[in-house]
Enzyme design. Structure first.
Site, PDB file in Angstrom:
ATOM      1  N   ASP A   1     -43.148 -36.990  69.097  1.00 29.29           N
ATOM      2  CA  ASP A   1     -44.056 -37.971  69.696  1.00 29.29           C
ATOM      3  C   ASP A   1     -45.500 -37.778  69.271  1.00 29.29           C
ATOM      4  O   ASP A   1     -46.327 -38.681  69.437  1.00 29.29           O
ATOM      5  CB  ASP A   1     -43.972 -37.886  71.229  1.00 29.29           C
ATOM      6  CG  ASP A   1     -42.585 -38.175  71.750  1.00 29.29           C
ATOM      7  OD1 ASP A   1     -41.996 -39.174  71.307  1.00 29.29           O
ATOM      8  OD2 ASP A   1     -42.083 -37.408  72.589  1.00 29.29           O
TER       9      ASP A   1
ATOM     10  N   HIS B   1     -39.718 -37.847  78.809  1.00 30.93           N
ATOM     11  CA  HIS B   1     -38.791 -38.100  77.702  1.00 30.93           C
ATOM     12  C   HIS B   1     -39.405 -39.142  76.773  1.00 30.93           C
ATOM     13  O   HIS B   1     -40.470 -38.909  76.211  1.00 30.93           O
ATOM     14  CB  HIS B   1     -37.436 -38.536  78.265  1.00 30.93           C
ATOM     15  CG  HIS B   1     -36.314 -38.495  77.275  1.00 30.93           C
ATOM     16  ND1 HIS B   1     -36.363 -37.802  76.083  1.00 30.93           N
ATOM     17  CD2 HIS B   1     -35.075 -39.071  77.289  1.00 30.93           C
ATOM     18  CE1 HIS B   1     -35.236 -37.950  75.412  1.00 30.93           C
ATOM     19  NE2 HIS B   1     -34.438 -38.725  76.118  1.00 30.93           N
TER      20      HIS B   1
ATOM     21  N   HIS C   1     -41.486 -28.312  73.119  1.00 29.28           N
ATOM     22  CA  HIS C   1     -40.143 -28.886  73.080  1.00 29.28           C
ATOM     23  C   HIS C   1     -39.196 -27.915  73.764  1.00 29.28           C
ATOM     24  O   HIS C   1     -39.317 -26.697  73.622  1.00 29.28           O
ATOM     25  CB  HIS C   1     -39.702 -29.122  71.628  1.00 29.28           C
ATOM     26  CG  HIS C   1     -38.475 -29.974  71.509  1.00 29.28           C
ATOM     27  ND1 HIS C   1     -37.199 -29.468  71.683  1.00 29.28           N
ATOM     28  CD2 HIS C   1     -38.323 -31.301  71.275  1.00 29.28           C
ATOM     29  CE1 HIS C   1     -36.320 -30.446  71.531  1.00 29.28           C
ATOM     30  NE2 HIS C   1     -36.968 -31.559  71.285  1.00 29.28           N
TER      31      HIS C   1
ATOM     32  N   ARG D   1     -39.105 -33.797  62.621  1.00 24.87           N
ATOM     33  CA  ARG D   1     -39.391 -35.240  62.693  1.00 24.87           C
ATOM     34  C   ARG D   1     -40.890 -35.500  62.658  1.00 24.87           C
ATOM     35  O   ARG D   1     -41.342 -36.520  62.130  1.00 24.87           O
ATOM     36  CB  ARG D   1     -38.755 -35.830  63.957  1.00 24.87           C
ATOM     37  CG  ARG D   1     -37.225 -35.701  63.971  1.00 24.87           C
ATOM     38  CD  ARG D   1     -36.653 -35.990  65.348  1.00 24.87           C
ATOM     39  NE  ARG D   1     -37.174 -35.066  66.342  1.00 24.87           N
ATOM     40  CZ  ARG D   1     -37.048 -35.232  67.654  1.00 24.87           C
ATOM     41  NH1 ARG D   1     -36.413 -36.288  68.124  1.00 24.87           N
ATOM     42  NH2 ARG D   1     -37.552 -34.344  68.492  1.00 24.87           N
TER      43      ARG D   1
ATOM     44  N   SER E   1     -31.647 -38.746  77.496  1.00 27.81           N
ATOM     45  CA  SER E   1     -31.018 -40.053  77.262  1.00 27.81           C
ATOM     46  C   SER E   1     -29.618 -39.902  76.677  1.00 27.81           C
ATOM     47  O   SER E   1     -28.694 -40.649  77.046  1.00 27.81           O
ATOM     48  CB  SER E   1     -31.892 -40.918  76.349  1.00 27.81           C
ATOM     49  OG  SER E   1     -32.189 -40.254  75.145  1.00 27.81           O
TER      50      SER E   1
END
Length: 326
Positions: free
Chosen positions: A263, A160, A207, A216, A130
């Site tokens: 995620d 994504h 990843h 994160r 993105s």
């Protein structure tokens, strides 16, 4: 941002013309595109300006767009899942807190979660799809609205941003298949092996860049430990997966990064606070990502970065490539 946050009426009209079962990301991209008519950069470019000034109207567009996104995203959520019972903004709240308020999820803890979520999903590096798409389109001197809409189209892909939706779907399927929301580590391991044996991936793990647990993910895990503890069954499943999945993936010998990414945890936190509509999760990701990619777009204009032109290959190259693969 409070002063810039008024959304054009025609944007609401465009959204209301769409069926309510339209995917939230389609609505989000449509709303962003509809606001292009107010682009400061497009107007000033048409009037004629020196290229050294390109950053300035880009900044204005970026600020206007970021300011409006929480209203737009909340509007999409309420019309899609709550019969268009919209909630007026509370201008006494900050950007993230007001977004949480307009979504309609009660409690100060959820406001804290939104502040964390909007921070850690902003932008981690320019190579992600993105961020790169926004930069690529922006390099043509398309304005912030065109560029960001394109970036959100990239975010909507399953490899994504849509991955956060896929993770919680997979967890729900797993607990249904096992027959309990409190599975043992052995039961989870069996299900993971079963998923891998069918040629599928474990969503939320791996990843392209990171070679350690995603910081994160760690931030969200600490939030859950501080605000939720051990009382939520799905959050506990996420923690058990963290203990089980990396060792299994490492044992395959093919996975460069067996660790959880951002995620892997976000869906469980949202479900805990009552935001269970996982088809909406990528819109939350998109609101956050605007902070990173639009800031980067301003810098691209300030530094005078050129048009990005990917390299091409010939059919002869393709044949040689395939021959080498054989």
């Amino acid at each position: 941002w409070i002063n810039r946050s008024n959304v054009p009426e025609h944007t609401y009209a465009v959204l209301d013309s769409l069926p309510t079962d339209t995917h939230p990301m389609t609505q989000f991209v449509t709303a962003i595109s509809s606001m292009q008519s107010s682009s400061v950069f497009s107007r000033r470019y048409a009037e004629g300006m020196n290229k050294t000034e390109y950053w300035d109207p880009t900044y204005e567009d970026a600020m206007n767009l970021i300011a409006r996104l929480p209203k737009i995203a909340a509007y999409i959520y309420r019309r899609t899942y709550h019969d268009s019972r919209h909630i007026q903004p509370d201008l006494s709240l900050d950007w993230g807190g007001n977004f949480a308020h307009m979504l309609g999820v009660q409690g100060e803890d959820f406001k804290s979660l939104m502040r964390l979520y909007l921070t850690i999903h902003a932008d981690h590096e320019g190579g992600n799809a993105s961020a790169h798409t926004t930069h690529l389109v922006g390099s043509t001197l398309s304005d912030s609205y065109y560029s960001f809409a394109a970036g959100m189209s990239a975010l909507a892909g399953p490899l994504h941003g849509l991955a956060n939706q896929e993770v919680i779907k997979w967890i729900f399927k797993m607990v249904d298949a096992i027959g309990t929301k409190n599975p043992t580590k052995e039961q989870i391991a069996d299900y993971v092996h079963s998923t891998l044996s069918r040629g599928r991936v474990i969503p939320g793990y791996g990843h392209a860049v990171l070679r350690k647990p995603d910081p994160r993910f760690t931030a969200q895990k600490k939030f859950a430990e501080d605000y939720i503890g051990n009382e939520d069954e799905i959050v506990n499943v996420v923690w058990k997966l963290f203990e089980v999945v990396p060792d299994i993936l490492e044992s395959l010998g093919k996975v460069k990064n067996p660790w959880p990414n951002v995620d892997a945890h976000s869906g469980a936190l949202l479900v805990h606070y009552g935001l269970r509509e996982y088809s909406y999760y990528t819109v939350l990701f998109g609101v956050s990502r605007a902070l990173g990619v639009l800031s980067a777009l301003c810098w691209s204009r300030a530094l005078g970065f050129p048009l990005e032109r990917p390299k091409s290959v010939t059919m002869e190259w393709v044949r040689e490539y395939l021959a080498e693969k054989k």
